[in-house]
Design a protein around this motif. Structure first.
Motif, mmCIF file in Angstrom:
data_model
loop_
_atom_site.group_PDB
_atom_site.id
_atom_site.type_symbol
_atom_site.label_atom_id
_atom_site.label_comp_id
_atom_site.label_asym_id
_atom_site.label_seq_id
_atom_site.Cartn_x
_atom_site.Cartn_y
_atom_site.Cartn_z
ATOM 1 N N PRO A 14 -17.872 -6.014 -10.323
ATOM 2 C CA PRO A 14 -19.163 -6.307 -9.685
ATOM 3 C C PRO A 14 -19.409 -7.809 -9.547
ATOM 4 O O PRO A 14 -18.871 -8.623 -10.307
ATOM 5 C CB PRO A 14 -20.174 -5.672 -10.652
ATOM 6 N N SER A 15 -20.236 -8.161 -8.586
ATOM 7 C CA SER A 15 -20.562 -9.571 -8.336
ATOM 8 C C SER A 15 -21.535 -10.146 -9.355
ATOM 9 O O SER A 15 -21.747 -11.361 -9.393
ATOM 10 C CB SER A 15 -21.143 -9.721 -6.928
ATOM 11 N N GLU A 16 -22.143 -9.300 -10.180
ATOM 12 C CA GLU A 16 -23.016 -9.741 -11.263
ATOM 13 C C GLU A 16 -23.050 -8.648 -12.333
ATOM 14 O O GLU A 16 -22.629 -7.522 -12.056
ATOM 15 C CB GLU A 16 -24.436 -10.024 -10.754
ATOM 16 N N VAL A 64 -19.977 -13.697 -13.026
ATOM 17 C CA VAL A 64 -19.382 -14.099 -11.752
ATOM 18 C C VAL A 64 -17.862 -14.150 -11.942
ATOM 19 O O VAL A 64 -17.319 -15.125 -12.460
ATOM 20 C CB VAL A 64 -19.926 -15.456 -11.282
ATOM 21 N N ASP A 88 -11.432 -15.261 -8.500
ATOM 22 C CA ASP A 88 -10.165 -14.678 -8.082
ATOM 23 C C ASP A 88 -9.170 -14.618 -9.236
ATOM 24 O O ASP A 88 -8.368 -13.674 -9.317
ATOM 25 C CB ASP A 88 -9.565 -15.493 -6.931
ATOM 26 N N ARG A 99 -13.629 -5.248 -5.512
ATOM 27 C CA ARG A 99 -14.878 -5.964 -5.731
ATOM 28 C C ARG A 99 -16.028 -5.133 -5.150
ATOM 29 O O ARG A 99 -15.892 -4.564 -4.062
ATOM 30 C CB ARG A 99 -14.859 -7.336 -5.056
ATOM 31 N N ASP A 141 -20.609 -4.904 -4.830
ATOM 32 C CA ASP A 141 -21.891 -5.606 -4.923
ATOM 33 C C ASP A 141 -22.575 -5.215 -6.233
ATOM 34 O O ASP A 141 -22.928 -4.051 -6.428
ATOM 35 C CB ASP A 141 -22.755 -5.227 -3.726
ATOM 36 N N GLY A 142 -22.760 -6.178 -7.126
ATOM 37 C CA GLY A 142 -23.380 -5.885 -8.412
ATOM 38 C C GLY A 142 -24.817 -5.428 -8.290
ATOM 39 O O GLY A 142 -25.287 -4.619 -9.094
ATOM 40 N N GLN A 143 -25.525 -5.921 -7.279
ATOM 41 C CA GLN A 143 -26.901 -5.468 -7.090
ATOM 42 C C GLN A 143 -26.924 -4.007 -6.660
ATOM 43 O O GLN A 143 -27.758 -3.230 -7.125
ATOM 44 C CB GLN A 143 -27.631 -6.354 -6.086
ATOM 45 N N ARG A 161 -17.658 1.715 0.907
ATOM 46 C CA ARG A 161 -16.714 0.743 0.342
ATOM 47 C C ARG A 161 -15.600 1.422 -0.434
ATOM 48 O O ARG A 161 -14.438 0.980 -0.400
ATOM 49 C CB ARG A 161 -17.494 -0.185 -0.608
#
Length: 236
Positions: free
Chosen positions: A186-188, A191, A194, A211, A213-215, A234
């Motif tokens: 997740p993106s959060e 962070v 790569d 990867r 979207d963490g939200q 996704r």
């Protein structure tokens, strides 16, 4: 899921990013929020773990929105002691997320059509995922979390790391022995760069690393139905 409003009645301070997003979707008068809510046009009253209680009291809101996991008990108690009305959410699954949408809508005098738990995937759990949320130490989510419930709606289960708590600490070597099909990065809240993704791919060579979207994975409420659609597209 659509919202219809007679004019919302309450001035609200939200200390929960997911609730802030949902309240704004409902058309509520959010007079302040935290700096983590990603709403630069709204006054900020500190963070989720260190809100400025005095500033909140000074605003004299009709309602303050908190969450059991996001916020601290001592801040809740201070707000209650100051005579403020407080609503506390406790979301651990998709059904609970939809329940909070309904509770917030009722609190601000808004009617929401079709506030119901989105239908899960027609297929049973078909893939098993590892979801890292932190590094040094590596941490993941357990089945007792909203993120796990959201993935279950998509037909994705979690590998069982055999640890207690919602966010257990793990070793990648132990995760590798569980042979996950997916690693969802997740993106959060962390962070991951790569190099971290490459590290995960090397440590867990049998899994597809994706990867996400963490939200969409962790923020609940009005976002939930769309998040399910986006994650399905996704990961499908």
């Amino acid at each position: 899921m659509t919202a219809a409003s007679s004019a919302p009645r309450s001035r609200i301070v939200s200390l929960v990013p997911s609730s802030t997003e949902t309240l704004l979707w409902l058309g509520a008068d959010v007079v302040a929020c935290t700096r983590f809510c990603e709403q630069p046009e709204i006054a900020h009253v500190g963070g989720t773990k260190n809100p400025d209680v005095a500033a909140i009291v000074e605003l004299a809101p009709d309602l303050v929105v908190l969450d059991r996991e996001e916020n601290r008990l001592e801040d809740h108690d201070a707000l209650v002691a100051a005579g403020l009305d407080v609503l506390v959410s406790d979301v651990t699954d998709v059904a609970g997320a939809m329940g909070v949408v309904d509770a917030l809508a009722r609190a601000v005098g808004v009617r929401v059509a079709d506030v119901a738990e989105p239908r899960p995937a027609a297929s049973s759990i078909g893939r098993r995922a590892f979801v890292p949320i932190w590094r040094r130490p590596w941490m993941t989510i357990s089945g007792a979390t909203y993120g796990a419930s959201l993935l279950a709606h998509l037909g994705i289960g979690l590998v069982d790391v055999g640890a207690e708590g919602a966010y257990p600490t793990v070793e990648l070597a132990d995760v590798a022995r569980l042979e996950p099909d997916l690693v969802l990065v997740p993106s959060e809240p962390y962070v991951f760069g790569d190099d971290h993704v490459a590290e995960l791919a090397t440590a867990l060579p049998g899994a597809a690393v994706e990867r996400v979207d963490g939200q969409d994975l962790f923020w609940w409420g009005s976002r939930t139905p769309g998040a399910l659609d986006r994650l399905a597209a996704r990961l499908g």
